[in-house]
Design a protein around this motif. Structure first.
Motif, PDB file in Angstrom:
ATOM      1  N   MET A 294       0.829  -1.049   0.004  1.00 45.93           N
ATOM      2  CA  MET A 294      -0.142  -0.080   0.011  1.00 45.93           C
ATOM      3  C   MET A 294       0.837   1.387   0.091  1.00 45.93           C
ATOM      4  O   MET A 294       0.459   2.420  -0.537  1.00 45.93           O
ATOM      5  CB  MET A 294      -0.755   0.010   1.173  1.00 45.93           C
ATOM      6  N   ALA A 295       1.835   1.044   0.452  1.00 51.61           N
ATOM      7  CA  ALA A 295       3.110   2.388   0.581  1.00 51.61           C
ATOM      8  C   ALA A 295       3.763   2.611  -0.572  1.00 51.61           C
ATOM      9  O   ALA A 295       4.056   3.699  -0.831  1.00 51.61           O
ATOM     10  CB  ALA A 295       3.769   2.461   1.912  1.00 51.61           C
ATOM     11  N   ILE A 296       4.190   1.439  -0.875  1.00 54.31           N
ATOM     12  CA  ILE A 296       5.383   1.733  -2.094  1.00 54.31           C
ATOM     13  C   ILE A 296       5.240   0.709  -3.296  1.00 54.31           C
ATOM     14  O   ILE A 296       6.013   0.929  -4.250  1.00 54.31           O
ATOM     15  CB  ILE A 296       6.724   1.479  -1.547  1.00 54.31           C
ATOM     16  N   GLY A 297       4.066  -0.109  -3.392  1.00 52.45           N
ATOM     17  CA  GLY A 297       3.885  -0.561  -4.633  1.00 52.45           C
ATOM     18  C   GLY A 297       4.206  -1.965  -4.504  1.00 52.45           C
ATOM     19  O   GLY A 297       4.796  -2.615  -3.389  1.00 52.45           O
ATOM     20  N   PRO A 298       3.868  -2.881  -5.525  1.00 52.33           N
ATOM     21  CA  PRO A 298       3.902  -4.388  -5.493  1.00 52.33           C
ATOM     22  C   PRO A 298       5.398  -4.891  -5.970  1.00 52.33           C
ATOM     23  O   PRO A 298       5.837  -6.137  -5.883  1.00 52.33           O
ATOM     24  CB  PRO A 298       3.136  -4.960  -6.602  1.00 52.33           C
ATOM     25  N   HIS A 300       9.227  -6.431  -5.958  1.00 49.78           N
ATOM     26  CA  HIS A 300       9.385  -7.145  -4.933  1.00 49.78           C
ATOM     27  C   HIS A 300      10.923  -6.744  -4.480  1.00 49.78           C
ATOM     28  O   HIS A 300      11.354  -7.042  -3.434  1.00 49.78           O
ATOM     29  CB  HIS A 300       9.588  -8.616  -5.457  1.00 49.78           C
ATOM     30  N   ARG A 301      11.682  -6.120  -5.550  1.00 51.43           N
ATOM     31  CA  ARG A 301      12.889  -5.574  -5.019  1.00 51.43           C
ATOM     32  C   ARG A 301      13.009  -4.476  -3.762  1.00 51.43           C
ATOM     33  O   ARG A 301      14.014  -4.256  -3.084  1.00 51.43           O
ATOM     34  CB  ARG A 301      13.653  -5.027  -6.141  1.00 51.43           C
ATOM     35  N   ALA A 302      11.765  -3.845  -3.750  1.00 51.27           N
ATOM     36  CA  ALA A 302      11.569  -3.083  -2.586  1.00 51.27           C
ATOM     37  C   ALA A 302      10.755  -3.532  -1.395  1.00 51.27           C
ATOM     38  O   ALA A 302      11.007  -3.509  -0.133  1.00 51.27           O
ATOM     39  CB  ALA A 302      11.108  -1.643  -2.938  1.00 51.27           C
ATOM     40  N   LEU A 303       9.980  -4.630  -2.013  1.00 47.62           N
ATOM     41  CA  LEU A 303       8.882  -4.947  -1.161  1.00 47.62           C
ATOM     42  C   LEU A 303       9.512  -5.920   0.062  1.00 47.62           C
ATOM     43  O   LEU A 303       9.160  -5.943   0.962  1.00 47.62           O
ATOM     44  CB  LEU A 303       7.769  -6.061  -1.847  1.00 47.62           C
ATOM     45  N   ILE A 304      10.637  -6.710  -0.529  1.00 42.48           N
ATOM     46  CA  ILE A 304      11.114  -7.846   0.366  1.00 42.48           C
ATOM     47  C   ILE A 304      11.839  -7.188   1.149  1.00 42.48           C
ATOM     48  O   ILE A 304      11.828  -7.224   2.643  1.00 42.48           O
ATOM     49  CB  ILE A 304      11.950  -8.741  -0.666  1.00 42.48           C
ATOM     50  N   PRO A 305      12.938  -6.220   1.033  1.00 43.63           N
ATOM     51  CA  PRO A 305      13.747  -5.713   2.021  1.00 43.63           C
ATOM     52  C   PRO A 305      12.736  -4.737   3.137  1.00 43.63           C
ATOM     53  O   PRO A 305      13.074  -4.964   4.205  1.00 43.63           O
ATOM     54  CB  PRO A 305      14.845  -4.732   1.478  1.00 43.63           C
ATOM     55  N   ALA A 306      11.738  -4.056   2.380  1.00 52.46           N
ATOM     56  CA  ALA A 306      10.982  -3.391   3.273  1.00 52.46           C
ATOM     57  C   ALA A 306      10.155  -4.139   4.310  1.00 52.46           C
ATOM     58  O   ALA A 306       9.727  -3.896   5.348  1.00 52.46           O
ATOM     59  CB  ALA A 306      10.034  -2.349   2.534  1.00 52.46           C
TER      60      ALA A 306
END
Length: 360
Positions: A294-298, A300-306
């Motif tokens: 919801m905050a930064i989109g889907p 995975h390169r950002a989703l996984i560390p976040a």
């Protein structure tokens, strides 16, 4: 959203700013929650003392900071509270990352690590040794049995769902449901034949708790967590391509079957290690990835560390509440995450159905 749209959204200035802000916020929250968790408890330790003692330990020969003036407080900080804080960070990061992997591999926003049977299998392994009174490995007997049974359950799910050299997502899900049901029956069997003391232990283990965490437990779980988290980050780009669908991903050079197997193995290894020492803690793997999306989109390169940071913060915060909400009592942390995750799951179901116009 297609992989091309995902890549384009990742380059958008607004999205980049949101990601920088999110990572900065999560990093700050992580530090504050860790210090607060270490300071709060039945024996109060000041935040400044915790920060100075931590700096002293981390600085090594540089000699920065200083130990807590009270030797008892210093011992309580590093022998009781800090192992628990670090374990909460590990378990939270593992569960959230596993949830993101599951949702990416299954292409289903409602997937979470328990789908492949790792948590229920671990519960059966722990219950069996508790009821049987096995103690061959001392304090590591129950965690070792839980870890082995969790891995065995995932292996069984994968083997039973594999056909013609491939594993279909729907078959994996349905097989996982069946194995979870059998594991539930096995758990009930153990509780039926166990003593009252054994039943109490099993129930408490199922509710999840970080009480009794030790450095030995942290050191044992850490290698599996590091391998799983690193592997998840390395799979991020291929998970974005998998969002196009199996056939399109194959045309783009992704070995879908190997990707799916690798992700399941990583999930099994790190979740089994986490659950072995913390018991069953639900909803973290479901809630955190969705909040991050919801905050930064889907992507995975950002989703996984976040997700790693978000899961660590959430579970560390939940552990603080578990220790301090009621004086002289340690609430089961799994109960707290379920209280938050249950309503969120209901909202997610309603929201998904409203957007999709019904279940397909």
């Amino acid at each position: 959203m297609t992989a091309l749209h995902t890549a384009a959204s990742e380059r958008a200035p607004g999205r980049l700013t949101a990601r920088v802000a999110l990572f900065a916020g999560l990093g700050t929250a992580l530090v504050l929650v860790c210090l607060g968790s270490a300071a709060l408890g039945q024996y109060g330790i000041g935040l400044a003392d915790v920060a100075a003692s931590t700096l002293h330990r981390l600085s090594g020969p540089l000699g920065l900071g200083h130990p807590v003036g009270d030797p008892f407080a210093e011992s309580a900080l590093w022998q009781i509270r800090m192992p628990r804080v670090v374990m909460s960070l590990l378990v939270g990061a593992v569960l959230a990352t596993s949830g993101a992997l599951m949702q990416g591999v299954f292409g289903n926003p409602l997937a979470e690590p328990g789908v492949v049977g790792v948590s229920s299998g671990a519960a059966v392994g722990a219950a069996f040794v508790i009821v049987a009174g096995v103690d061959v490995l001392g304090q590591f007997t129950v965690p070792t049995a839980a870890f082995a049974a969790g891995l065995a359950s995932v292996l069984l799910v994968y083997l039973l769902s594999r056909s013609g050299g491939r594993t279909e997502v729907v078959t994996l899900v349905l097989t996982g449901i069946a194995v979870n049901a059998v594991a539930g029956a096995g758990l009930a069997f153990c509780m039926f034949f166990g003593s009252q003391t054994a039943r109490d232990q099993i129930v408490f283990w199922q509710l999840g708790s970080l009480n009794g965490s030790r450095w030995a437990y942290v050191v044992s779980a850490l290698p599996f967590a590091v391998v799983g988290l690193t592997g998840a980050w390395l799979l991020a780009r291929r998970l974005d391509l998998l969002a196009l669908g199996d056939r399109a991903a194959r045309h783009l050079g992704v070995d879908v079957e190997r990707l799916r197997l690798t992700a399941i193995v990583l999930i099994a290894v790190m979740v089994a290690a986490a659950v072995a020492f913390s018991g069953v803690i639900g909803f973290v793997g479901l809630v955190v990835p969705h909040l991050i999306r919801m905050a930064i989109g889907p992507g995975h390169r950002a989703l996984i560390p976040a997700g790693m940071l978000g899961g660590a913060v959430l579970l560390a915060l939940a552990d603080v509440v578990a220790r301090t909400a009621i004086a002289y009592a340690d609430l089961p942390i799994g109960m707290l995450t379920a209280l938050v995750g249950g309503p969120f799951f209901f909202w997610l179901l309603r929201n998904t159905r409203a957007r999709a116009g019904g279940w397909i």
